[in-house]
Design a protein around this motif. Structure first.
Motif, mmCIF file in Angstrom:
data_model
loop_
_atom_site.group_PDB
_atom_site.id
_atom_site.type_symbol
_atom_site.label_atom_id
_atom_site.label_comp_id
_atom_site.label_asym_id
_atom_site.label_seq_id
_atom_site.Cartn_x
_atom_site.Cartn_y
_atom_site.Cartn_z
ATOM 1 N N ARG A 11 0.818 -1.202 -0.060
ATOM 2 C CA ARG A 11 -0.025 0.047 0.044
ATOM 3 C C ARG A 11 0.819 1.138 0.051
ATOM 4 O O ARG A 11 1.799 1.260 0.563
ATOM 5 C CB ARG A 11 -0.965 0.167 1.350
ATOM 6 N N PRO A 12 0.468 2.354 -0.497
ATOM 7 C CA PRO A 12 1.116 3.785 -0.276
ATOM 8 C C PRO A 12 0.898 4.213 1.152
ATOM 9 O O PRO A 12 -0.294 3.919 1.861
ATOM 10 C CB PRO A 12 0.444 4.531 -1.503
ATOM 11 N N PHE A 13 1.657 5.115 1.611
ATOM 12 C CA PHE A 13 1.416 5.847 2.650
ATOM 13 C C PHE A 13 1.536 7.450 2.533
ATOM 14 O O PHE A 13 2.385 7.719 2.048
ATOM 15 C CB PHE A 13 2.394 5.298 3.895
ATOM 16 N N LEU A 14 0.477 8.217 2.829
ATOM 17 C CA LEU A 14 0.380 9.457 2.822
ATOM 18 C C LEU A 14 1.129 10.011 3.949
ATOM 19 O O LEU A 14 0.769 9.907 5.033
ATOM 20 C CB LEU A 14 -1.008 10.092 2.794
ATOM 21 N N VAL A 15 2.594 10.454 3.778
ATOM 22 C CA VAL A 15 3.279 10.898 5.004
ATOM 23 C C VAL A 15 3.090 12.208 5.320
ATOM 24 O O VAL A 15 3.226 12.742 6.389
ATOM 25 C CB VAL A 15 4.797 10.326 4.614
ATOM 26 N N ARG A 16 2.926 13.241 4.261
ATOM 27 C CA ARG A 16 2.576 14.510 4.530
ATOM 28 C C ARG A 16 1.529 15.135 3.733
ATOM 29 O O ARG A 16 1.568 14.589 2.419
ATOM 30 C CB ARG A 16 3.857 15.255 4.486
ATOM 31 N N LEU A 17 0.635 15.967 4.010
ATOM 32 C CA LEU A 17 -0.207 16.450 2.801
ATOM 33 C C LEU A 17 -0.374 18.060 3.119
ATOM 34 O O LEU A 17 -0.447 18.597 4.178
ATOM 35 C CB LEU A 17 -1.733 15.917 3.065
ATOM 36 N N ASN A 18 -0.134 18.863 2.038
ATOM 37 C CA ASN A 18 -0.345 20.205 1.838
ATOM 38 C C ASN A 18 0.605 20.915 2.963
ATOM 39 O O ASN A 18 -0.094 22.041 3.401
ATOM 40 C CB ASN A 18 -1.764 20.570 2.083
ATOM 41 N N ASP A 19 1.817 20.554 3.077
ATOM 42 C CA ASP A 19 2.517 21.281 3.929
ATOM 43 C C ASP A 19 3.275 22.428 3.215
ATOM 44 O O ASP A 19 4.100 22.504 2.281
ATOM 45 C CB ASP A 19 3.982 20.294 4.205
ATOM 46 N N THR A 20 2.932 23.643 3.913
ATOM 47 C CA THR A 20 3.467 24.889 3.289
ATOM 48 C C THR A 20 4.543 25.542 4.308
ATOM 49 O O THR A 20 4.797 26.889 4.082
ATOM 50 C CB THR A 20 2.359 25.703 3.185
ATOM 51 N N GLY A 21 5.094 24.840 5.807
ATOM 52 C CA GLY A 21 5.991 25.500 6.227
ATOM 53 C C GLY A 21 6.749 24.718 7.190
ATOM 54 O O GLY A 21 7.394 24.990 8.036
ATOM 55 N N GLY A 22 6.400 23.258 7.156
ATOM 56 C CA GLY A 22 6.974 22.487 7.923
ATOM 57 C C GLY A 22 8.391 22.008 7.865
ATOM 58 O O GLY A 22 8.906 22.365 6.551
ATOM 59 N N ASP A 23 9.402 21.364 8.835
ATOM 60 C CA ASP A 23 10.664 20.924 8.503
ATOM 61 C C ASP A 23 10.607 19.570 7.548
ATOM 62 O O ASP A 23 9.572 19.020 7.922
ATOM 63 C CB ASP A 23 11.273 20.613 9.795
ATOM 64 N N LEU A 24 10.994 19.659 6.660
ATOM 65 C CA LEU A 24 10.999 18.628 5.749
ATOM 66 C C LEU A 24 12.307 17.497 5.916
ATOM 67 O O LEU A 24 12.003 16.375 5.355
ATOM 68 C CB LEU A 24 11.038 19.006 4.019
ATOM 69 N N ALA A 25 13.110 17.745 6.779
ATOM 70 C CA ALA A 25 14.178 16.814 6.983
ATOM 71 C C ALA A 25 13.528 15.540 7.514
ATOM 72 O O ALA A 25 14.002 14.342 7.343
ATOM 73 C CB ALA A 25 14.951 17.578 8.058
ATOM 74 N N GLY A 26 12.724 15.564 8.318
ATOM 75 C CA GLY A 26 12.007 14.460 8.861
ATOM 76 C C GLY A 26 11.541 13.215 7.864
ATOM 77 O O GLY A 26 11.166 12.071 7.844
ATOM 78 N N LEU A 27 11.440 13.696 6.543
ATOM 79 C CA LEU A 27 10.906 12.932 5.479
ATOM 80 C C LEU A 27 11.990 11.805 4.675
ATOM 81 O O LEU A 27 11.687 11.099 4.092
ATOM 82 C CB LEU A 27 10.328 13.604 4.438
ATOM 83 N N VAL A 28 13.288 12.251 5.211
ATOM 84 C CA VAL A 28 14.358 11.434 4.884
ATOM 85 C C VAL A 28 14.314 10.003 5.510
ATOM 86 O O VAL A 28 14.680 10.292 6.642
ATOM 87 C CB VAL A 28 15.752 11.877 4.711
ATOM 88 N N PRO A 29 14.101 9.068 4.987
ATOM 89 C CA PRO A 29 14.189 7.880 6.038
ATOM 90 C C PRO A 29 15.616 7.615 6.438
ATOM 91 O O PRO A 29 16.703 7.843 5.642
ATOM 92 C CB PRO A 29 14.044 6.617 4.884
ATOM 93 N N PRO A 30 15.784 6.933 7.489
ATOM 94 C CA PRO A 30 17.189 7.039 8.278
ATOM 95 C C PRO A 30 17.815 5.550 7.407
ATOM 96 O O PRO A 30 17.095 4.687 6.896
ATOM 97 C CB PRO A 30 16.675 6.477 9.663
ATOM 98 N N PRO A 31 19.154 5.844 7.335
ATOM 99 C CA PRO A 31 19.835 4.608 6.615
ATOM 100 C C PRO A 31 19.513 3.072 7.167
ATOM 101 O O PRO A 31 19.363 3.159 8.638
ATOM 102 C CB PRO A 31 21.405 4.897 6.873
ATOM 103 N N ARG A 32 19.397 2.412 6.772
ATOM 104 C CA ARG A 32 19.226 0.960 7.369
ATOM 105 C C ARG A 32 20.472 0.309 8.097
ATOM 106 O O ARG A 32 21.544 0.206 7.155
ATOM 107 C CB ARG A 32 18.548 -0.187 6.175
#
Length: 234
Positions: free
Chosen positions: A189-210
């Motif tokens: 399935r897809p996951f909607l992680v963020r929607l219509n973000d106009t000002g938040g920090d985007l760094a958390g969208l990068v998955p951590p290295p496995r």
């Protein structure tokens, strides 16, 4: 799978004037240029594996301001819906057309005069991003982040598909100018992680290295976290 960031172009002269631009070559206004520059400050820290864009100038201008060091790839599947005879018309005038309630309440049945069906727009946009996501994952790995710059209705249609809801419900979704929406596709399935973000920090969208290389098809990669999980900080 990789993480897709959907970026809507900045505000245009048509947006400001209350018109429907469609595929006309309208450009960003002063507000739109400021929005593009601001979202660029949020995006530049992300290791974007690939950047693709609608061919229309408002999307290309947005990326030129947001990510001037990047040469985006043109993707025709992300072009604005073909509104046909509606293009260039004031929205107040279009709201009086018999087709308007169909667009609002039953968009899967809407076919614009001399233009495109909304269902066809949704199908080609979803096909485009899913194909690109598979390519990015294969070439850069499941931790990759990539970006697609497109248009409001196109992004809403992609989000509706990710949520598994019918296109007739996509008018409940909002995609503001220069907003970022994040989707992570998995085998199940897809996951909607963020929607219509106009000002938040985007760094958390990068998955951590496995820590250990896991097979991309591991079943738990598609599982939702029961209870909601710890989020990006966890």
């Amino acid at each position: 799978m990789a993480t897709l960031l959907l970026l809507r172009h900045g505000r245009t002269t048509a947006n400001a004037d209350g018109g429907l631009a469609g595929r006309q070559p309208v450009e960003l206004d002063d507000t739109g240029r400021a929005q593009a520059t601001a979202v660029g400050e949020r995006l530049r820290a992300l290791p974007l594996a690939t950047v693709v864009t609608s061919p229309l100038i408002r999307c290309r201008q947005t990326l030129q301001l947001a990510l001037p060091q990047v040469e985006p790839v043109i993707e025709e599947g992300l072009i604005e819906c073909g509104y046909g005879a509606w293009e260039g018309q004031p929205l107040k005038k279009l709201a009086k057309e018999p087709l308007w309630p169909v667009v609002q309440q039953h968009p899967s049945a809407a076919v614009f005069p001399e233009g495109e069906a909304m269902a066809a727009m949704a199908a080609r946009a979803v096909a485009a991003v899913r194909a690109w996501d598979a390519t990015v994952t294969a070439e850069h790995g499941p931790e990759a982040v990539w970006l697609a710059c497109s248009h409001g209705d196109v992004i809403k249609a992609i989000v509706a598909d990710a949520l598994g809801v019918h296109l007739d419900l996509f008018q409940r979704i909002v995609a503001d100018p220069a907003s970022v929406t994040a989707i992570r596709y998995t085998p199940l399935r897809p996951f909607l992680v963020r929607l219509n973000d106009t000002g938040g920090d985007l760094a958390g969208l990068v998955p951590p290295p496995r820590k250990r290389r896991r097979r991309a098809t591991r079943p738990t990669d598609s599982d939702a976290v029961v209870g909601g999980g710890a989020g990006a900080a966890g």
